[in-house]
Design an enzyme around this catalytic site. Structure first.
Site, short mmCIF file in Angstrom:
data_model
loop_
_atom_site.label_atom_id
_atom_site.label_comp_id
_atom_site.label_asym_id
_atom_site.label_seq_id
_atom_site.Cartn_x
_atom_site.Cartn_y
_atom_site.Cartn_z
N GLY A 1 0.67 -1.15 -0.05
CA GLY A 1 -0.03 0.19 0.00
C GLY A 1 0.92 1.19 0.09
CB CYS B 1 5.06 2.26 7.22
SG CYS B 1 4.58 3.70 6.31
CG LEU B 2 6.73 0.95 1.27
CD1 LEU B 2 6.09 1.03 0.01
CD2 LEU B 2 7.86 -0.12 1.26
CG HIS C 1 -0.52 1.47 7.36
ND1 HIS C 1 0.27 1.16 8.13
CD2 HIS C 1 0.13 2.19 6.30
CE1 HIS C 1 1.32 1.75 7.95
NE2 HIS C 1 1.24 2.11 6.80
CD GLU C 2 -1.59 2.47 2.68
OE1 GLU C 2 -1.02 3.55 2.54
OE2 GLU C 2 -0.68 1.49 2.83
CD GLN D 1 3.31 5.80 2.36
OE1 GLN D 1 2.42 5.31 2.11
NE2 GLN D 1 4.29 4.97 3.07
CG HIS E 1 0.02 7.07 5.42
ND1 HIS E 1 1.36 7.54 5.98
CD2 HIS E 1 0.26 5.53 5.14
CE1 HIS E 1 2.12 6.39 5.95
NE2 HIS E 1 1.61 5.30 5.75
ZN ZN Z 1 2.68 3.58 5.65
#
Ligand code: ZN
Length: 155
Positions: free
Chosen positions: A46, A89-90, A131-132, A51, A135
């Site tokens: 995701g 998380c990236l 989670h997304e 991000q 963000h």
């Molecule tokens: Zn994330």
């Protein structure tokens, strides 16, 4: 294929609120294409627009390798149950922690064609949606995770 630079760690853009998308322009479509490219390149499941430094309510998810979801202006309309499990998380490379999430969610979002649709997720997909969407409100998992540590410490 175009990769965007990932914003990480203490980059302030990760903790800012995002704006509704008013129109799905070519620019928005290109952003979404780049977000998928970047997510797959980084082997993520995701990615949310902040991000890659864009403060718009857009995220992409693909947890089943080949079932991509585009979520524009998403909102969670139903949540049930609870699951506690590891999350990463990236934007926080190498870090992992336990996060409590609903086990089942239904969200409503706009797709690339500009139509509202519902996405229903259980388990990992429910976790990814939450989670997304976090963000998009400037919330990151490291602020709510328990037992936050670096993956390399697991060995
Ligand atoms: Zn994330």
């Amino acid at each position: 294929m175009a990769l965007r630079k990932l914003r990480t760690d203490d980059d302030p853009v990760l903790r800012k609120p995002t704006k509704q998308v008013k129109e799905i322009t070519d620019r928005v479509k290109l952003l979404i294409e780049d977000m998928f490219d970047t997510m797959y390149h980084e082997q993520g499941v995701g990615l949310a627009a902040p991000q890659v430094g864009i403060l718009k309510r857009i995220c992409v998810i693909d947890i089943y390798e080949g079932t991509p979801y585009v979520l524009i202006n998403p909102v969670i309309i139903q949540r049930d149950g609870e699951q506690v499990g590891p999350e990463g998380c990236l934007s926080f490379p190498g870090r992992v922690g336990e996060v409590s999430r609903p086990n089942h969610v239904i969200a409503e979002a706009t797709n690339l064609e500009g139509e509202r649709y519902q996405i229903e997720g259980e388990g990992l997909l429910a976790r990814a949606i939450c989670h997304e969407l976090d963000h998009l409100d400037g919330k990151v998992f490291v602020d709510i995770a328990e037992d936050l540590h670096y993956e390399s410490e697991d060995q």
